[in-house]
Scaffold this active site. Structure first.
Site, PDB file in Angstrom:
ATOM      1  N   GLY A   1      60.713  36.194  40.678  1.00  0.00           N
ATOM      2  CA  GLY A   1      59.297  35.888  40.833  1.00  0.00           C
ATOM      3  C   GLY A   1      58.504  36.071  39.553  1.00  0.00           C
ATOM      4  N   VAL A   2      57.306  36.618  39.692  1.00  0.00           N
ATOM      5  CA  VAL A   2      56.414  36.851  38.563  1.00  0.00           C
ATOM      6  C   VAL A   2      57.081  37.768  37.542  1.00  0.00           C
ATOM      7  CG1 VAL A   2      54.234  37.953  37.883  1.00  0.00           C
ATOM      8  CG2 VAL A   2      54.299  36.452  39.875  1.00  0.00           C
ATOM      9  N   ASP A   3      57.730  38.810  38.021  1.00  0.00           N
ATOM     10  CA  ASP A   3      58.391  39.776  37.131  1.00  0.00           C
ATOM     11  C   ASP A   3      59.410  39.080  36.227  1.00  0.00           C
ATOM     12  OD1 ASP A   3      58.984  42.314  36.085  1.00  0.00           O
ATOM     13  OD2 ASP A   3      60.324  42.831  37.733  1.00  0.00           O
TER      14      ASP A   3
ATOM     15  N   ILE B   1      51.124  32.185  35.060  1.00  0.00           N
ATOM     16  CA  ILE B   1      50.548  33.418  34.521  1.00  0.00           C
ATOM     17  C   ILE B   1      51.005  33.705  33.086  1.00  0.00           C
ATOM     18  CG2 ILE B   1      52.335  34.999  35.404  1.00  0.00           C
ATOM     19  CD1 ILE B   1      50.000  36.920  36.149  1.00  0.00           C
TER      20      ILE B   1
ATOM     21  N   GLY C   1      54.294  37.710  47.294  1.00  0.00           N
ATOM     22  CA  GLY C   1      55.415  36.792  47.110  1.00  0.00           C
ATOM     23  C   GLY C   1      56.625  37.281  47.891  1.00  0.00           C
ATOM     24  N   ILE C   2      57.667  37.648  47.162  1.00  0.00           N
ATOM     25  CA  ILE C   2      58.914  38.055  47.815  1.00  0.00           C
ATOM     26  C   ILE C   2      58.791  39.351  48.609  1.00  0.00           C
ATOM     27  CG2 ILE C   2      60.393  36.794  46.208  1.00  0.00           C
ATOM     28  CD1 ILE C   2      61.023  39.473  44.838  1.00  0.00           C
ATOM     29  N   TYR C   3      57.722  40.126  48.386  1.00  0.00           N
ATOM     30  CA  TYR C   3      57.521  41.364  49.155  1.00  0.00           C
ATOM     31  C   TYR C   3      56.818  41.106  50.484  1.00  0.00           C
ATOM     32  CZ  TYR C   3      59.157  44.504  45.446  1.00  0.00           C
ATOM     33  OH  TYR C   3      59.903  45.185  44.524  1.00  0.00           O
TER      34      TYR C   3
ATOM     35  N   SER D   1      52.421  41.727  45.565  1.00  0.00           N
ATOM     36  CA  SER D   1      53.154  41.923  46.831  1.00  0.00           C
ATOM     37  C   SER D   1      53.119  40.728  47.777  1.00  0.00           C
ATOM     38  CB  SER D   1      52.679  43.177  47.567  1.00  0.00           C
ATOM     39  OG  SER D   1      53.055  44.343  46.858  1.00  0.00           O
TER      40      SER D   1
END
Length: 167
Positions: free
Chosen positions: A31-33, A10, A119-121, A117
């Site tokens: 993750g993405v963040d 991304i 992924g890790i969530y 949400s």
């Protein structure tokens, strides 16, 4: 709106805005963040601390400039943590609606997005895909193209199944 599926990172896909799956504290993370903060550089975090010292609640969205990312803006959405019991699909839908609202305010025509949400969530992949695609297609917006960057095969497959369904 045109919806595109990609397996690209991304942080490498040019767009008017990149949607970030952020933690409510808005201080970076995994993750993405974490990838967005690493690729965008420290200006994003500085701006978040200055503009949003108390973070933002689940389901909401805020924006910053994009630092070194190939975009003008980052729209930070706080997705629900399924594993922590935040299982109301309306919260997940709210992330996408708020991202589109901010994109319209910023006159953004192209977005890159993660599966918020999923992924890790721990949000189930098929449900995450259904909520994301349905919300983007049913929300009135000036955004013309949304590219979902789905590096995990299970997410790419789930989004593909949803887009292959008659609408």
């Amino acid at each position: 709106m045109e919806i595109i599926l990609s397996t690209a990172d991304i942080t490498t896909v040019p767009a008017g805005a990149i949607v970030n799956a952020a933690h409510h504290a808005l201080r970076g993370g995994g993750g993405v963040d974490g990838a967005i903060h690493r690729a965008g550089g420290p200006d994003i975090l500085r701006e978040l601390i200055e503009r949003y010292p108390d973070g933002t609640p689940t389901g909401t969205a805020v924006w910053t400039t994009a630092g070194a990312l190939p975009a003008d803006y980052v729209i930070h959405v706080v997705g629900p943590n399924y594993l922590a019991g935040q299982r109301d699909p309306a919260l997940l839908e709210s992330c996408y609606r708020n991202a589109l609202r901010i994109a319209d305010e910023l006159a953004v025509k192209t977005l890159t997005l993660p599966a918020v949400s999923a992924g890790i969530y721990g949000w189930p992949a098929q449900s995450a895909a259904e909520v994301a695609v349905r919300t983007l297609l049913r929300t009135t917006t000036s955004v013309e193209r949304a590219t979902f960057c789905l590096v995990e095969p299970r997410l790419y497959k789930a989004f593909s199944r949803v887009l292959d369904q008659p609408r």
